[in-house]
Write a protein that holds these residues in place. Structure first.
Motif, PDB file in Angstrom:
ATOM      1  N   PRO A   1       0.809  -1.235   0.000  1.00  0.00           N
ATOM      2  CA  PRO A   1       0.000   0.000   0.000  1.00  0.00           C
ATOM      3  C   PRO A   1       0.836   1.277   0.000  1.00  0.00           C
ATOM      4  CG  PRO A   1      -0.978  -1.599   1.473  1.00  0.00           C
ATOM      5  CD  PRO A   1       0.334  -2.182   1.040  1.00  0.00           C
ATOM      6  N   ASN A   2       1.990   1.270   0.660  1.00  0.00           N
ATOM      7  CA  ASN A   2       2.825   2.471   0.687  1.00  0.00           C
ATOM      8  C   ASN A   2       4.019   2.396  -0.257  1.00  0.00           C
ATOM      9  OD1 ASN A   2       4.425   0.609   1.944  1.00  0.00           O
ATOM     10  ND2 ASN A   2       4.636   1.719   3.892  1.00  0.00           N
ATOM     11  N   GLY A   3       4.091   1.344  -1.083  1.00  0.00           N
ATOM     12  CA  GLY A   3       5.155   1.221  -2.065  1.00  0.00           C
ATOM     13  C   GLY A   3       6.450   0.639  -1.532  1.00  0.00           C
ATOM     14  N   LYS A   4       6.501   0.316  -0.233  1.00  0.00           N
ATOM     15  CA  LYS A   4       7.712  -0.274   0.353  1.00  0.00           C
ATOM     16  C   LYS A   4       7.772  -1.764   0.055  1.00  0.00           C
ATOM     17  CE  LYS A   4       8.941   3.581   2.380  1.00  0.00           C
ATOM     18  NZ  LYS A   4      10.143   4.325   1.950  1.00  0.00           N
ATOM     19  N   ARG A   5       8.978  -2.300   0.076  1.00  0.00           N
ATOM     20  CA  ARG A   5       9.171  -3.733  -0.158  1.00  0.00           C
ATOM     21  C   ARG A   5       9.521  -4.406   1.161  1.00  0.00           C
ATOM     22  NH1 ARG A   5      13.392  -2.186  -4.775  1.00  0.00           N
ATOM     23  NH2 ARG A   5      11.956  -1.010  -6.117  1.00  0.00           N
ATOM     24  N   PHE A   6       8.713  -5.375   1.540  1.00  0.00           N
ATOM     25  CA  PHE A   6       8.944  -6.073   2.807  1.00  0.00           C
ATOM     26  C   PHE A   6       8.133  -7.355   2.799  1.00  0.00           C
ATOM     27  CE2 PHE A   6       5.295  -3.320   3.390  1.00  0.00           C
ATOM     28  CZ  PHE A   6       4.375  -4.114   4.052  1.00  0.00           C
ATOM     29  N   ALA A   7       8.331  -8.162   3.862  1.00  0.00           N
ATOM     30  CA  ALA A   7       7.570  -9.401   4.037  1.00  0.00           C
ATOM     31  C   ALA A   7       7.167  -9.515   5.501  1.00  0.00           C
ATOM     32  CB  ALA A   7       8.396 -10.607   3.621  1.00  0.00           C
ATOM     33  N   ARG A   8       6.016 -10.112   5.709  1.00  0.00           N
ATOM     34  CA  ARG A   8       5.532 -10.350   7.078  1.00  0.00           C
ATOM     35  C   ARG A   8       5.765 -11.808   7.439  1.00  0.00           C
ATOM     36  NH1 ARG A   8       0.951  -7.099   5.316  1.00  0.00           N
ATOM     37  NH2 ARG A   8       0.989  -5.047   6.343  1.00  0.00           N
ATOM     38  N   ARG A   9       6.068 -12.025   8.706  1.00  0.00           N
ATOM     39  CA  ARG A   9       6.220 -13.379   9.211  1.00  0.00           C
ATOM     40  C   ARG A   9       4.849 -13.965   9.515  1.00  0.00           C
ATOM     41  NH1 ARG A   9      11.355 -15.294   8.225  1.00  0.00           N
ATOM     42  NH2 ARG A   9      12.820 -13.557   8.475  1.00  0.00           N
ATOM     43  N   ASN A  10       4.715 -15.262   9.280  1.00  0.00           N
ATOM     44  CA  ASN A  10       3.467 -15.914   9.658  1.00  0.00           C
ATOM     45  C   ASN A  10       3.554 -16.436  11.088  1.00  0.00           C
ATOM     46  OD1 ASN A  10       5.054 -18.242   9.523  1.00  0.00           O
ATOM     47  ND2 ASN A  10       4.347 -18.766   7.447  1.00  0.00           N
ATOM     48  N   GLY A  11       2.525 -17.094  11.545  1.00  0.00           N
ATOM     49  CA  GLY A  11       2.504 -17.571  12.930  1.00  0.00           C
ATOM     50  C   GLY A  11       3.545 -18.625  13.223  1.00  0.00           C
ATOM     51  N   GLU A  12       4.045 -19.310  12.193  1.00  0.00           N
ATOM     52  CA  GLU A  12       5.036 -20.370  12.393  1.00  0.00           C
ATOM     53  C   GLU A  12       6.464 -19.854  12.270  1.00  0.00           C
ATOM     54  OE1 GLU A  12       4.036 -23.255   9.500  1.00  0.00           O
ATOM     55  OE2 GLU A  12       2.092 -23.767  10.410  1.00  0.00           O
ATOM     56  N   GLY A  13       6.629 -18.577  12.118  1.00  0.00           N
ATOM     57  CA  GLY A  13       7.958 -17.986  12.009  1.00  0.00           C
ATOM     58  C   GLY A  13       8.498 -17.896  10.607  1.00  0.00           C
ATOM     59  N   GLY A  14       7.761 -18.420   9.621  1.00  0.00           N
ATOM     60  CA  GLY A  14       8.199 -18.340   8.226  1.00  0.00           C
ATOM     61  C   GLY A  14       7.676 -17.084   7.555  1.00  0.00           C
ATOM     62  N   LEU A  15       8.009 -16.916   6.285  1.00  0.00           N
ATOM     63  CA  LEU A  15       7.543 -15.754   5.535  1.00  0.00           C
ATOM     64  C   LEU A  15       6.077 -15.921   5.178  1.00  0.00           C
ATOM     65  CD1 LEU A  15      10.498 -15.003   3.087  1.00  0.00           C
ATOM     66  CD2 LEU A  15       9.837 -13.734   5.130  1.00  0.00           C
ATOM     67  N   GLY A  16       5.342 -14.856   5.356  1.00  0.00           N
ATOM     68  CA  GLY A  16       3.942 -14.852   4.971  1.00  0.00           C
ATOM     69  C   GLY A  16       3.758 -14.014   3.726  1.00  0.00           C
ATOM     70  N   GLU A  17       2.973 -12.977   3.827  1.00  0.00           N
ATOM     71  CA  GLU A  17       2.726 -12.107   2.686  1.00  0.00           C
ATOM     72  C   GLU A  17       3.962 -11.245   2.425  1.00  0.00           C
ATOM     73  OE1 GLU A  17      -0.920  -9.278   1.087  1.00  0.00           O
ATOM     74  OE2 GLU A  17      -0.595  -9.522   3.233  1.00  0.00           O
ATOM     75  N   ALA A  18       4.345 -11.158   1.138  1.00  0.00           N
ATOM     76  CA  ALA A  18       5.544 -10.412   0.769  1.00  0.00           C
ATOM     77  C   ALA A  18       5.209  -9.421  -0.337  1.00  0.00           C
ATOM     78  CB  ALA A  18       6.642 -11.363   0.302  1.00  0.00           C
ATOM     79  N   PHE A  19       5.880  -8.254  -0.296  1.00  0.00           N
ATOM     80  CA  PHE A  19       5.696  -7.213  -1.313  1.00  0.00           C
ATOM     81  C   PHE A  19       7.064  -6.895  -1.915  1.00  0.00           C
ATOM     82  CE2 PHE A  19       2.307  -6.596   1.787  1.00  0.00           C
ATOM     83  CZ  PHE A  19       1.187  -6.567   0.962  1.00  0.00           C
ATOM     84  N   GLY A  20       7.128  -6.916  -3.215  1.00  0.00           N
ATOM     85  CA  GLY A  20       8.401  -6.662  -3.925  1.00  0.00           C
ATOM     86  C   GLY A  20       8.247  -7.031  -5.390  1.00  0.00           C
TER      87      GLY A  20
END
Length: 404
Positions: free
Chosen positions: A119-138
């Motif tokens: 939404p803000n144009g930044k590139r990042f990823a969120r962790r999921n509940g298991e500690g892995g990568l969840g939703e990613a932007f890039g």
């Protein structure tokens, strides 16, 4: 699993139908499919012109691939990488920000990567509940997996074209070397013929090749040079054969003179010249007709005779000889003159001479007289068809076509 959705770019960047098509095809990726990221990258380097990307854009894609954690691009490993422009600049050896953004846009337009803007144009990823990568932007690399077979096929096509170009270049080099050395030996041995003119014609043919020729240009020139090389070889063979025949005649004459003190006329009265007989009534000394030139070479030098062939075309020596009969009548050459030319030169060479006379029709007053003169010269071993064909090839060759 990476969520599938239509992603529009952040800020002032506009959405295009091409970007929409890339996202649609990427959403249909086979869950079990995978491709080695460096293997597909090497294929892209080969097929870059067909895909429509530059060297610098490939350098940016190479940097993006270094941020992908696995060697195999697969849905199980995710598709999105999210480096900042600063990190990408470092891995592209200090590429300027404007250049970096321009080449990222080129990769998107070529359908090799997809923007997944936050939404803000930044590139990042969120962790999921298991500690892995969840939703990613890039940037999503899914198109590389979807288009892997297409890109590899394009790379194979480019490599095949390069090999064909190299093969043609090698054949061209060998042919030019052959012609150079054949003309050199003809000049050194002082073989009779228009070798200086042949050298000039060869130089003109060689000069017509661009510095970086295409395969089609090399193939066209190679056909001309191979025909020219065949003409030179036939000319040298004809001269060598004539000299050998003359030497054998002299040797046989000496042998008869030394071994038989009685003249032939005393042993074979039937060969004596009758009193008052003309010299032409004496038995002729027949020479074996020289080998004919290739049909392709004759038609290249004498294209006008093609229209007289059966059905308006010539595909064989039989067709050429049939056309020569028609042209002979058109030129006013008597049947006896043409038959004598066939006997002395051979039917193929006689038909070739008729084709040459037709080609030079505006410069010959009497075709029949000219043919009889050539026949007499051929009977004495003083006429070679090679220089005549060479002159017509030079007149109708690629240089003439360019200046005409």
């Amino acid at each position: 699993m990476e969520p599938q959705y239509v992603s529009t770019p952040f800020g002032r960047r506009s959405m295009t139908l091409g970007m929409l098509a890339s996202q649609e095809s990427a959403s249909k990726v086979d869950p079990d499919a995978s491709v080695d990221k460096w293997k597909i990258f090497r294929a892209l380097c080969e097929a870059k012109d067909m895909v429509g990307v530059s060297d610098r854009a490939l350098a940016v894609l190479n940097a993006l691939l270094t941020f992908y954690p696995k060697n195999e691009i697969a849905e199980a490993n995710g598709f999105v990488v999210f480096p900042s422009n600063e990190q990408l600049s470092l891995r592209t050896h200090g590429m300027a920000g404007t250049t970096l953004r321009r080449n990222l846009a080129m990769l998107v337009e070529a359908g090799l990567i997809i923007r997944r803007d936050s939404p803000n144009g930044k590139r990042f990823a969120r962790r999921n509940g298991e500690g892995g990568l969840g939703e990613a932007f890039g940037f999503s690399l899914a198109p590389l997996l979807v288009r892997a077979r297409e890109i590899e096929a394009q790379a194979a096509q480019v490599m095949a074209a390069k090999l064909e170009w190299k093969r043609l270049r090698e054949r061209l080099t060998l042919c030019r070397r052959d012609i150079t050395k054949l003309i050199e030996i003809a000049l050194e041995e002082e073989v009779a013929g228009e070798w200086i003119e042949m050298q000039k014609h060869f130089n003109l043919l060689s000069a017509s090749l661009p510095r970086r020729p295409s395969a089609a240009e090399m193939e066209s020139l190679l056909a001309d040079l191979e025909a020219f090389r065949e003409l030179i070889v036939k000319t040298l063979e004809s001269k060598s054969k004539t000299e050998k025949t003359d030497a054998n005649d002299i040797q046989n004459g000496r042998h008869i003179h030394n071994s038989n003190p009685h003249p032939i006329s005393e042993l074979e009265p039937s060969f004596e010249r009758k009193q008052g007989a003309k010299p032409e009534e004496e038995p002729r000394h027949w020479r074996e007709p020289p080998k004919s030139f290739s049909l392709a070479m004759v038609l290249q030098a004498c294209p006008e005779i093609i229209a007289y062939g059966p059905g308006g075309g010539i595909g064989s020596w039989r067709d050429l000889m049939a056309a020569a009969v028609i042209v002979r009548s058109t030129l006013g050459v008597s049947p006896s003159a043409y038959q004598l030319a066939c006997d002395v030169m051979g039917p193929e060479n006689a038909a070739t001479v008729i084709a040459c006379i037709l080609e030079r029709g505006g410069h010959i007053n009497s075709a029949g007289g000219y043919l009889r003169d050539l026949t007499r010269r051929a009977e004495r071993g003083e006429f070679s068809l090679g220089p005549m064909l060479m002159a017509l090839m030079r007149a109708n060759g690629p240089t003439a076509r360019k200046t005409g």
